[in-house]
Motif scaffolding. Structure first.
Motif, PDB file in Angstrom:
ATOM      1  N   UNK A 148      12.475  27.093  18.480  1.00 57.22           N
ATOM      2  CA  UNK A 148      12.675  28.435  18.968  1.00 57.22           C
ATOM      3  C   UNK A 148      12.353  28.468  20.461  1.00 57.22           C
ATOM      4  N   UNK A 149      13.288  28.912  21.303  1.00 57.55           N
ATOM      5  CA  UNK A 149      13.085  28.848  22.733  1.00 57.55           C
ATOM      6  C   UNK A 149      11.948  29.739  23.201  1.00 57.55           C
ATOM      7  N   UNK A 150      11.250  29.273  24.227  1.00 57.55           N
ATOM      8  CA  UNK A 150      10.122  30.014  24.778  1.00 57.55           C
ATOM      9  C   UNK A 150      10.611  30.920  25.897  1.00 57.55           C
ATOM     10  N   UNK A 151      10.116  32.151  25.949  1.00 57.18           N
ATOM     11  CA  UNK A 151      10.467  33.084  27.020  1.00 57.18           C
ATOM     12  C   UNK A 151       9.279  33.193  27.960  1.00 57.18           C
ATOM     13  N   UNK A 152       9.531  33.153  29.267  1.00 53.98           N
ATOM     14  CA  UNK A 152       8.446  33.244  30.242  1.00 53.98           C
ATOM     15  C   UNK A 152       7.717  34.580  30.148  1.00 53.98           C
ATOM     16  N   UNK A 153       8.441  35.629  29.780  1.00 56.44           N
ATOM     17  CA  UNK A 153       7.866  36.974  29.770  1.00 56.44           C
ATOM     18  C   UNK A 153       7.148  37.313  28.468  1.00 56.44           C
ATOM     19  N   UNK A 154       7.178  36.408  27.518  1.00 55.99           N
ATOM     20  CA  UNK A 154       6.580  36.710  26.212  1.00 55.99           C
ATOM     21  C   UNK A 154       5.077  36.930  26.353  1.00 55.99           C
ATOM     22  N   UNK A 155       4.546  37.901  25.632  1.00 53.23           N
ATOM     23  CA  UNK A 155       3.115  38.169  25.715  1.00 53.23           C
ATOM     24  C   UNK A 155       2.319  37.091  24.988  1.00 53.23           C
ATOM     25  N   UNK A 156       1.015  37.118  25.144  1.00 52.31           N
ATOM     26  CA  UNK A 156       0.147  36.076  24.584  1.00 52.31           C
ATOM     27  C   UNK A 156       0.288  35.976  23.070  1.00 52.31           C
ATOM     28  N   UNK A 157       0.262  37.111  22.398  1.00 50.76           N
ATOM     29  CA  UNK A 157       0.387  37.080  20.932  1.00 50.76           C
ATOM     30  C   UNK A 157       1.725  36.479  20.529  1.00 50.76           C
ATOM     31  N   UNK A 158       2.780  36.866  21.222  1.00 53.33           N
ATOM     32  CA  UNK A 158       4.107  36.326  20.918  1.00 53.33           C
ATOM     33  C   UNK A 158       4.176  34.827  21.144  1.00 53.33           C
ATOM     34  N   UNK A 159       3.521  34.344  22.202  1.00 54.39           N
ATOM     35  CA  UNK A 159       3.517  32.904  22.488  1.00 54.39           C
ATOM     36  C   UNK A 159       2.780  32.146  21.392  1.00 54.39           C
ATOM     37  N   UNK A 160       1.682  32.725  20.917  1.00 51.65           N
ATOM     38  CA  UNK A 160       0.917  32.081  19.839  1.00 51.65           C
ATOM     39  C   UNK A 160       1.766  32.000  18.570  1.00 51.65           C
TER      40      UNK A 160
END
Length: 198
Positions: free
Chosen positions: A1-13
């Protein structure tokens, strides 16, 4: 699943956890792995989650991200039936190719046993917003019958998709989820088409 630079911390986790669960398996993935992959900290992890098991309920977030992406990519010229078939195909392709059956089975079983929040039934999810938008637009355009309310059609469609996922897990993936749903979903949706349409 591609990572977005703007994703918040919870979303990144969440994104990192599901990537690792798929690649390494749930049991083999540690909280340290998730923290490293998400480029966050243990403090951030424990701010949002009590432990790894709590991440099981977040698969719905991963699905919702896919729906947000599909709404941007989808051809606006499609009719409501074609849009529903498209989002069903794309989401189930993602599940078939990127979510292990063990993890999906765990998610579905946690929802059956949950006493409180049931993520799959949360009507504020992007999933339900997308369905309401497609179905209400289809009714306004005369493509879908109106003797059922938008919410009744949304509920029936969501039930249909959950049934497909439960059965696929119950059968141990002995058939292709995508091939099967591509064949049967148009037949299911046909009952919601306005009578008299070709």
């Amino acid at each position: 699943m591609p990572r977005k630079n703007s994703r918040n911390t919870k979303g990144r986790i969440i994104a990192a956890a599901w990537k690792l669960f798929y690649e390494q398996g749930f049991e083999e993935t540690t909280i340290e792995d998730i923290v490293y992959e998400s480029e966050t900290s243990k403090g951030s992890f424990y701010h949002y989650f009590k432990g790894k098991d709590e991440l099981m309920g977040t698969l719905a977030n991963v699905f919702d991200e896919k729906y947000e992406q599909l709404m941007v990519e989808m051809d606006p010229g499609l009719d409501a039936m074609e849009k529903l078939i498209y989002v069903n195909h794309e989401l189930f392709s993602m599940i078939d190719g990127g979510v292990s059956m063990d993890l999906l089975s765990r998610l579905l079983s946690t929802q059956l046993l949950a006493r409180g929040e049931k993520h799959l039934l949360d009507r504020s999810r992007t999933y339900f917003k997308v369905l309401r938008q497609i179905i209400s637009e289809g009714q306004r355009r005369g493509e879908l019958r109106t003797d059922w309310t938008v919410n009744e059609v949304v509920n029936a469609y969501a039930l249909w998709e959950r049934a497909l996922l439960y059965d696929w897990c119950l059968c141990g993936g002995e058939y292709s989820l995508v091939d099967y749903t591509d064949r049967v979903t148009p037949m299911f949706l046909e009952s919601y088409r306005t009578s008299g349409r070709d």
